[in-house]
Design a protein around this motif. Structure first.
Motif, PDB file in Angstrom:
ATOM      1  N   GLU B  29       1.165  -1.291   0.124  1.00 12.37           N
ATOM      2  CA  GLU B  29       0.057   0.433   0.053  1.00 12.37           C
ATOM      3  C   GLU B  29       0.524   0.834  -0.203  1.00 12.37           C
ATOM      4  N   THR B  30       0.487   2.021  -1.082  1.00 11.37           N
ATOM      5  CA  THR B  30       1.209   3.243  -1.114  1.00 11.37           C
ATOM      6  C   THR B  30       0.714   4.619  -0.758  1.00 11.37           C
ATOM      7  N   LYS B  94       2.781   2.993   3.287  1.00 15.34           N
ATOM      8  CA  LYS B  94       2.028   3.224   3.915  1.00 15.34           C
ATOM      9  C   LYS B  94       2.856   3.127   5.181  1.00 15.34           C
ATOM     10  N   GLN B  95       3.719   3.704   5.808  1.00 13.33           N
ATOM     11  CA  GLN B  95       3.984   2.785   7.427  1.00 13.33           C
ATOM     12  C   GLN B  95       4.139   4.517   7.348  1.00 13.33           C
ATOM     13  N   VAL B 105       9.606  -2.681  10.449  1.00 14.96           N
ATOM     14  CA  VAL B 105       9.512  -1.874   9.152  1.00 14.96           C
ATOM     15  C   VAL B 105       8.463  -3.660   8.195  1.00 14.96           C
ATOM     16  N   ASP B 106       7.754  -2.740   7.476  1.00 15.05           N
ATOM     17  CA  ASP B 106       6.657  -3.775   6.505  1.00 15.05           C
ATOM     18  C   ASP B 106       8.542  -5.221   6.445  1.00 15.05           C
ATOM     19  N   PRO B 107       8.032  -6.132   6.745  1.00 15.56           N
ATOM     20  CA  PRO B 107       8.352  -7.354   6.091  1.00 15.56           C
ATOM     21  C   PRO B 107       8.298  -7.750   4.591  1.00 15.56           C
ATOM     22  N   LYS B 108       7.689  -7.463   3.954  1.00 15.88           N
ATOM     23  CA  LYS B 108       7.538  -7.063   2.410  1.00 15.88           C
ATOM     24  C   LYS B 108       8.564  -6.351   2.036  1.00 15.88           C
ATOM     25  N   ALA B 141      15.455   2.323   5.929  1.00 13.86           N
ATOM     26  CA  ALA B 141      16.021   1.639   6.577  1.00 13.86           C
ATOM     27  C   ALA B 141      17.749   1.929   6.251  1.00 13.86           C
ATOM     28  N   THR B 142      18.557   2.488   7.566  1.00 14.44           N
ATOM     29  CA  THR B 142      19.510   2.717   7.241  1.00 14.44           C
ATOM     30  C   THR B 142      20.730   1.917   8.386  1.00 14.44           C
ATOM     31  N   THR B 143      21.296   0.844   8.090  1.00 13.25           N
ATOM     32  CA  THR B 143      22.047  -0.373   9.199  1.00 13.25           C
ATOM     33  C   THR B 143      23.493   0.095   9.474  1.00 13.25           C
ATOM     34  N   TYR B 144      24.231  -0.222  10.636  1.00 12.91           N
ATOM     35  CA  TYR B 144      25.456   0.562  11.274  1.00 12.91           C
ATOM     36  C   TYR B 144      25.004   1.730  11.944  1.00 12.91           C
TER      37      TYR B 144
END
Ligand SMILES: Nc1ncnc2c1ncn2[C@@H]1O[C@H](COP(=O)(O)OP(=O)(O)OP(=O)(O)O)[C@@H](O)[C@H]1O
Ligand SMILES: [Mg+2]
Lengths: 272, 485
Positions: B29-30, B94-95, B105-108, B141-144
């Motif tokens: 969903e966007t 949509k989150q 975060v949405d698993p999708k 998402a941003t890691t580290y």
């Protein structure tokens, strides 16, 4: 070495091929058994390289008739790489340069492709380096050539040595060497010929395409074939080469004329 | 020996046109705003992102400039007119506001990136690279981040940076690529959505490679990311950018802006592997990629290096450039651009030598197959103060088949009589005889093509960070995969 009971490696029957709709090979027949060394001679343009490239599977040449059996298998049905993997080798008259592709890496991939076909383990970088350094000795080649791109900037003679190095690595059953002696200096000729002799055995066979007796002085052929206008016109023993050295190819014209006349009488009549 | 005709042309052509592997669409969903562009849309984007006033002003100024500008037409590319009112300028999965932890975060979305080879979760994430994952208009998402923060390194989405590091953004945004630099830069400045922000403080060598992965998902959305990387005095970083998009039979506009700034003795190495969807064999669909990338070596002895591997997009219009201001600063551009089918690429670089003893190197490798067109366009400019400036350029083209086109447009402008400028160019055709030579040694047709292409690109691949070099190799092999016949 001729042994009539040796297995037949290559059986070419009435092979016809054309390039750009132009017929070049007009019916070549030739049987090669294990242990034999054959020499093919003939004038420039008589179709010697064409024969070698058709056997190796060059896409520019179209087979329009005849057959080729490699150890009983239909060679012409195979892709060029497949032919190489099962042990057919062509040492090119004019080896091409391939900029950017490392000679060492190229040799390794080629060797492993052949080994895989034979059911041997793939050689890793280290094992291959050992092997290649051993085989370099056969042609007395400087290891520095491994670091360069395939044939790039190699002199004529260096390219020919690189061909024999490949042959030494691939251990073919049938090696076709197209004028490997042209462009070699006297020492190099001896080294290359020595390499070919060293690799020749009772299990494999060599087809040498050459213009010069001096190669046949060092590699003694069992058979000498004279090619003309896309056919093998005459076959003999090593004396035939000496005879050619003596008398040249003048007799060829008359014989070709006679042959064409018998094969195409209609045309001969019109001309006459 | 007479040159053998290129009988394998069709086969090589078939070989380069393998199906695109990243063409899937994530069903999610966007939130999208209505199509079209106006001052209200610019305001809406800014308010959705809760931006400070200076940024809204920046956007509005850019929008007004854009209205006065015209789409450039000097590149060797052609396309039907782009209808800027038929594009959606903001789309976001949509989150709620950005999640504090990845688990939320949405698993999708996580799945999508995993499918793309970019796992983000703690257990699976790449061990030596921090990743900022951008999906349509937002960074998800941003890691580290924490680990980097320990070294004072800031790596986050540009939207977050606008909130958390407003003063840095205000200080640097638009200073390398002014909003009126060109048509697409102005458009980007008005509507940019997300992208990455990197700040490496004085004296810090970034402890790991940083990477942003851009994923377009929506079919009618434009993608306008903005990336800003600042390396303070003595700092250094290696940054990687990757991109893919689903296959749609319409064209999506991608107009990004990337700005790099290096202060004294700092260095930034920026690498891109671009694999946007290129359209089908008839040229239907694919991304229009109009990108402005520029780095400014502000400080003495600073160093900016661009490496790009461009394999996708229907159209590539891109000239990563360096403004060499600081004395003894160095600019580099290493590029591989592969085009196939109906793809068009007009790409190259600009090296602007301002400071004394500045040096630049350009190595460009263009590979054209099918009916594609591949142009190198490069400018080397030596200003009056650039005493002792030097440039070396090498532009090589490889043609596969006989339907493809390659062009080289090198422009040299020097106001310094003692500048040393060297330019080398070559064009080669992958010949049937070369392929046959490799095949006659037992090397399969595909591998033979791939060996020659990788060999041709080696000088550039050597510049890529390890992780990317492998990926680039794989990507080219993939592009070259297909049936032999
Ligand atoms: N790819 C090609 N395109 C056009 N003609 C060709 C091609 N290959 C061979 N030919 C022609 O076929 C004939 C035989 O050529 P080939 O190379 O087989 O001769 P050769 O016996 O090896 O000669 P040489 O002793 O000079 O090496 C020549 O007339 C040549 O021009
Ligand atoms: Mg010949």
């Amino acid at each position: 070495m001729i042994r009539s009971d040796a297995p037949v490696l290559l059986e070419i029957r009435d092979l016809r091929a054309s390039v750009e709709e132009q017929p070049i090979l007009k019916g070549v027949s030739l049987t090669i058994r294990a242990g034999e060394i054959h020499a093919v001679m003939g004038r420039n343009g008589s179709g010697k390289s064409t024969l070698s490239k058709v056997l190796a599977g060059h896409p520019a040449y179209r087979v329009i008739g005849g057959s080729v059996l490699y150890r009983g298998e239909d060679l012409l049905a195979l892709e060029p790489e497949q032919r190489a993997r099962i042990g057919l080798f062509l040492g090119f008259q004019y080896p091409v340069e391939i900029p950017g592709v490392s000679n060492l890496e190229f040799l390794r991939v080629a060797t492993n492709a052949r080994r895989q076909q034979q059911g041997h383990d793939e050689l890793d970088t280290f094992a291959f380096e050992d092997l290649v350094h051993e085989r370099l000795k056969v042609v007395q080649m400087d290891p520095a050539f491994l670091e360069r791109s395939v044939n790039e900037g190699f002199s004529g003679g260096e390219k020919k040595r690189n061909e024999i190095l490949q042959m030494a690595l691939l251990e073919p059953l049938v090696a076709i060497l197209d004028e490997t002696d042209s462009g070699l200096d006297i020492d190099a000729l001896r080294i290359v010929a020595g390499g070919v002799n060293h690799l020749a055995s009772a299990d494999n066979a060599t087809l040498l395409i050459t213009h010069y007796q001096r190669l046949l002085d060092v590699i003694t052929p069992d058979y000498v074939h004279v090619m003309a206008a896309g056919r093998i016109l005459r076959t003999g023993g090593k004396e035939l080469a000496l005879e050619l050295e003596e008398s040249g190819y003048d007799w060829v014209d008359a014989e070709i004329e006679r042959l064409e006349a018998t094969l195409a009488p209609g045309i001969a009549l019109e001309v006459g | 020996m007479p040159a053998a005709p290129m009988t394998s042309a069709a086969t090589v052509g078939d070989l380069v046109s393998q199906p695109y592997r990243y063409g899937f669409v994530t069903d999610i969903e966007t939130e999208k705003i209505a199509k079209g562009l106006s001052e209200d849309v610019v305001r809406l984007i800014s308010s959705k992102k809760e931006e400070p006033a200076f940024l809204l002003d920046f956007r509005l100024r850019a929008y007004r400039q854009w209205l006065q500008m015209e789409e450039p037409d000097w590149a060797a590319i052609g396309h039907p007119p782009i209808d800027y009112q038929n594009i959606i300028y903001y789309a976001a999965p949509k989150q709620q506001a950005k999640k504090a932890s990845l688990d939320e975060v949405d698993p999708k979305l996580l799945e999508t990136f995993e499918k793309l080879g970019i796992p983000l979760s703690e257990q699976k994430r790449l061990s030596n690279v921090a990743v900022d994952a951008v999906f349509d208009s937002v960074s998800i998402a941003t890691t580290y981040k924490e680990k980097l923060a320990e070294h004072g390194v800031i790596f986050c989405s540009i939207s977050e940076a606008v909130k958390d590091h407003a003063e840095l953004i205000e200080r640097y945004l638009g200073t390398v690529v002014p909003s009126n630099d060109n048509y697409f830069a102005a458009l980007n400045s008005a509507v940019f959505s997300d992208g990455s922000f990197v700040f490496i403080p004085k004296g810090v060598a970034c402890p790991m490679d940083l990477s942003t992965y851009f994923r377009i998902n929506s079919g009618d959305t434009g993608q306008f990311e903005r990336t800003l990387i600042v390396a303070e005095a003595g700092a250094s970083v290696s940054y990687l950018e990757g991109c893919t998009a689903p296959m749609f039979d319409t064209n999506q506009l991608h107009a990004a802006v990337v700005e790099l700034v290096t202060l004294e003795d700092a260095s930034i190495k920026y690498s891109t592997v671009q694999n946007w969807y290129a359209g089908d064999e008839n040229g239907v669909g694919g991304i229009y990629n109009f990108v402005t990338k520029r780095g400014q070596c502000r400080g003495d002895r600073s160093h900016i290096s661009w490496t790009q591997v461009e394999t996708g997009s229907a159209i590539t219009w891109k000239y990563p450039s360096c403004v060499l201001q600081g004395a003894d600063s160095i600019g580099e551009f290493y590029s591989v651009a592969l085009t196939n089918n109906r793809q068009q690429a007009d790409t190259g670089t600009k090296m602007i030598h301002v400071g004394p003893r500045t040096r630049s190197t350009i190595v460009s490798k263009g590979i054209s197959a099918g009916h594609s067109s591949n142009s190198y366009r490069g400018l080397v400019q030596i200003g009056p103060k650039a005493v002792g400036a030097r440039n070396y350029s090498q532009c090589d083209s490889m043609l596969i088949g006989d339907q493809a086109a390659a062009n080289t447009y090198p422009y040299i402008r020097s106001q310094q009589p003692d500048a040393r400028i060297e330019h080398e160019a070559s064009t080669c055709r992958m010949s049937a005889d070369q392929l046959f030579y490799l095949q006659s040694r037992g090397i399969g047709f595909e591998e033979a093509v791939s060996m020659m292409v990788s060999g041709f690109c080696r000088d550039v691949f050597n510049q890529l960070p390890m992780e990317f070099a492998a990926e680039a190799d794989k990507l080219l092999a993939l592009k070259l995969e297909g049936s032999v016949g």
